[in-house]
Design an enzyme around this catalytic site. Structure first.
Site, PDB file in Angstrom:
ATOM      1  N   ARG A  40       0.828  -1.214   0.000  1.00 58.12           N
ATOM      2  CA  ARG A  40       0.000   0.000   0.000  1.00 58.12           C
ATOM      3  C   ARG A  40       0.861   1.262   0.000  1.00 58.12           C
ATOM      4  O   ARG A  40       0.982   1.943  -1.011  1.00 58.12           O
ATOM      5  CB  ARG A  40      -0.945  -0.011   1.212  1.00 58.12           C
ATOM      6  CG  ARG A  40      -2.093   1.012   1.113  1.00 58.12           C
ATOM      7  CD  ARG A  40      -1.718   2.417   1.492  1.00 58.12           C
ATOM      8  NE  ARG A  40      -1.214   2.540   2.864  1.00 58.12           N
ATOM      9  CZ  ARG A  40      -0.759   3.671   3.370  1.00 58.12           C
ATOM     10  NH1 ARG A  40      -0.713   4.779   2.635  1.00 58.12           N
ATOM     11  NH2 ARG A  40      -0.299   3.712   4.616  1.00 58.12           N
ATOM     12  N   ASP A  41       1.487   1.567   1.108  1.00 56.62           N
ATOM     13  CA  ASP A  41       2.280   2.786   1.223  1.00 56.62           C
ATOM     14  C   ASP A  41       3.453   2.773   0.251  1.00 56.62           C
ATOM     15  O   ASP A  41       3.856   3.808  -0.277  1.00 56.62           O
ATOM     16  CB  ASP A  41       2.780   2.933   2.666  1.00 56.62           C
ATOM     17  CG  ASP A  41       3.376   4.292   2.951  1.00 56.62           C
ATOM     18  OD1 ASP A  41       3.029   5.251   2.235  1.00 56.62           O
ATOM     19  OD2 ASP A  41       4.174   4.406   3.882  1.00 56.62           O
ATOM     20  N   HIS A 232       6.986   4.562  12.461  1.00 55.22           N
ATOM     21  CA  HIS A 232       6.944   4.461  11.000  1.00 55.22           C
ATOM     22  C   HIS A 232       7.947   5.478  10.445  1.00 55.22           C
ATOM     23  O   HIS A 232       7.658   6.669  10.387  1.00 55.22           O
ATOM     24  CB  HIS A 232       5.515   4.776  10.536  1.00 55.22           C
ATOM     25  CG  HIS A 232       5.309   4.697   9.060  1.00 55.22           C
ATOM     26  ND1 HIS A 232       4.390   3.837   8.486  1.00 55.22           N
ATOM     27  CD2 HIS A 232       5.861   5.378   8.026  1.00 55.22           C
ATOM     28  CE1 HIS A 232       4.382   4.003   7.175  1.00 55.22           C
ATOM     29  NE2 HIS A 232       5.277   4.934   6.872  1.00 55.22           N
ATOM     30  N   HIS A 234      10.676   6.953   7.534  1.00 60.43           N
ATOM     31  CA  HIS A 234      11.240   7.008   6.189  1.00 60.43           C
ATOM     32  C   HIS A 234      12.736   7.273   6.317  1.00 60.43           C
ATOM     33  O   HIS A 234      13.205   7.803   7.332  1.00 60.43           O
ATOM     34  CB  HIS A 234      10.548   8.091   5.369  1.00 60.43           C
ATOM     35  CG  HIS A 234       9.162   7.712   4.952  1.00 60.43           C
ATOM     36  ND1 HIS A 234       8.732   7.757   3.647  1.00 60.43           N
ATOM     37  CD2 HIS A 234       8.099   7.263   5.668  1.00 60.43           C
ATOM     38  CE1 HIS A 234       7.463   7.358   3.573  1.00 60.43           C
ATOM     39  NE2 HIS A 234       7.071   7.057   4.801  1.00 60.43           N
ATOM     40  N   CYS A 265       7.304  10.239  -0.081  1.00 58.46           N
ATOM     41  CA  CYS A 265       6.263  11.248   0.092  1.00 58.46           C
ATOM     42  C   CYS A 265       6.245  12.185  -1.115  1.00 58.46           C
ATOM     43  O   CYS A 265       7.246  12.855  -1.392  1.00 58.46           O
ATOM     44  CB  CYS A 265       6.510  12.050   1.373  1.00 58.46           C
ATOM     45  SG  CYS A 265       5.351  13.412   1.605  1.00 58.46           S
ATOM     46  N   ASN A 274      10.211   4.230   2.667  1.00 58.16           N
ATOM     47  CA  ASN A 274      10.189   3.728   4.037  1.00 58.16           C
ATOM     48  C   ASN A 274      11.477   2.967   4.332  1.00 58.16           C
ATOM     49  O   ASN A 274      12.203   2.553   3.433  1.00 58.16           O
ATOM     50  CB  ASN A 274       9.010   2.761   4.216  1.00 58.16           C
ATOM     51  CG  ASN A 274       7.677   3.424   4.032  1.00 58.16           C
ATOM     52  OD1 ASN A 274       7.119   3.981   4.967  1.00 58.16           O
ATOM     53  ND2 ASN A 274       7.135   3.371   2.816  1.00 58.16           N
TER      54      ASN A 274
END
Length: 327
Positions: A40-41, A232, A234, A265, A274
């Site tokens: 997803r991300d 979480h 990055h 992002c 990530n």
């Protein structure tokens, strides 16, 4: 006098057994849950179109690694996130294992209802600790975003769905700059009071350092327990693993990551993906942690998706070990 004391301490350290030297790491990092967000991300802003069947194969490969939570897709409008336009088909086609959770992201009630239609058991909601980022990313203020989330959670409760909350920009924002820890704590408190079982704290643009992450997590721990938090990170500035260790030392035991370091992002120039799941697992195992993840299978899954999008893996561990395992 100082030199003598330092020498004595050093000699005492040398006399310690390996077990004594690693006991602190084992104590703090014994059982770590990894939430894999690559499908997803990691893929949502990927410019290369990834076919549905490839996404299904990718998730199925991840399901075989020992991961217990794999964020599968996002039920957002394909107008805004074209890569997730096949969300329902992907979720229905994947082979679901009994011991693996497959959460999905939902931005509103419409997305929630679509997730319910395909049988989702867990959903994730998202907001920001930055007003400017909230308006850019979701076209609403933080307060308006919390109101939307309340609607989602109220309906989710009727269907016995677990709800996880994301907070973005927890230490810095491309528009607002530095984010004060108190701003994050206020949003986290609101999400917990609404019924989120866990809050994932996202360093969305990867500018966090040991100090800023420590101050942010420490402030939130004034209102909740570490069991309710996840980290979480990055890896834009190469600080992700250090920042994760900082959170772990404060008692956090859930970490989000993306295989092969997928993601990034779109609102932050130069922001990389990530933290790579392979790198995270390698580090955790080196600390004596238990993750339940098979690193070799994880490397295989990371290589698979990197080949599909025709991009070198961002995982240093994958780069170092893939040839050893598979060539």
């Amino acid at each position: 006098m100082v030199r003598i004391t330092s020498t004595r301490l050093y000699l005492q350290f040398l006399r310690r057994s390996p077990a004594e030297c690693t006991s602190k790491a084992i104590k703090f990092h014994s059982d770590i849950k990894i939430v894999e967000v690559g499908p997803r991300d990691g893929l949502q802003n990927e410019p290369t179109h990834v076919p549905t069947d490839i996404k299904v194969d990718f998730i199925n490969k991840l399901s075989e690694t020992g991961l217990t939570s794999i964020e599968t897709t996002s039920f957002v409008s394909p107008k805004w996130v074209p890569q997730m336009g096949d969300n329902a088909e992907v979720f229905k086609k994947i082979t679901k294992k009994e011991n693996v959770d497959y959460p999905v992201l939902v931005p509103n009630i419409k997305g929630l209802m679509s997730a319910l239609e395909v049988g989702a058991k867990e959903v994730a909601v998202f907001t920001s600790s930055s007003e400017a980022f909230s308006r850019k990313n979701t076209n609403c203020s933080i307060e308006e975003g919390i109101t939307r989330i309340k609607e989602i959670i109220d309906v989710s409760k009727e269907y016995n769905l677990r709800v996880r909350g994301y907070i973005s920009c927890v230490v810095g924002c491309p528009y607002d700059g530095f984010i004060h820890p108190l701003a994050v704590t206020k949003v986290a408190t609101a999400l917990l009071e609404l019924g989120c079982y866990e809050i994932s704290l996202g360093d969305t643009i990867g500018i966090g350092t040991k100090k800023t992450i420590y101050n942010m997590v420490k402030d939130i721990l004034n209102v909740t327990k570490p069991e309710n938090l996840a980290i979480h990170c990055h890896d834009t500035y190469g600080q992700a693993l250090t920042n994760i260790c900082t959170a772990l030392d404060l008692g956090v035991k859930v970490v989000d990551s993306s295989v092969s370091g997928l993601g990034g992002c779109p609102y932050a120039k130069g922001a990389s993906g990530n933290v790579a799941t392979e790198d995270l697992v390698y580090m955790l195992h080196g600390l004596g942690a238990t993750t339940g993840v098979d690193l070799k299978k994880l490397i295989e899954a990371g290589h698979f998706i990197s080949t599909v999008i025709n991009r070198p893996t961002a995982s240093k561990v994958n780069t170092a070990l893939h040839s050893k395992y598979f060539l």
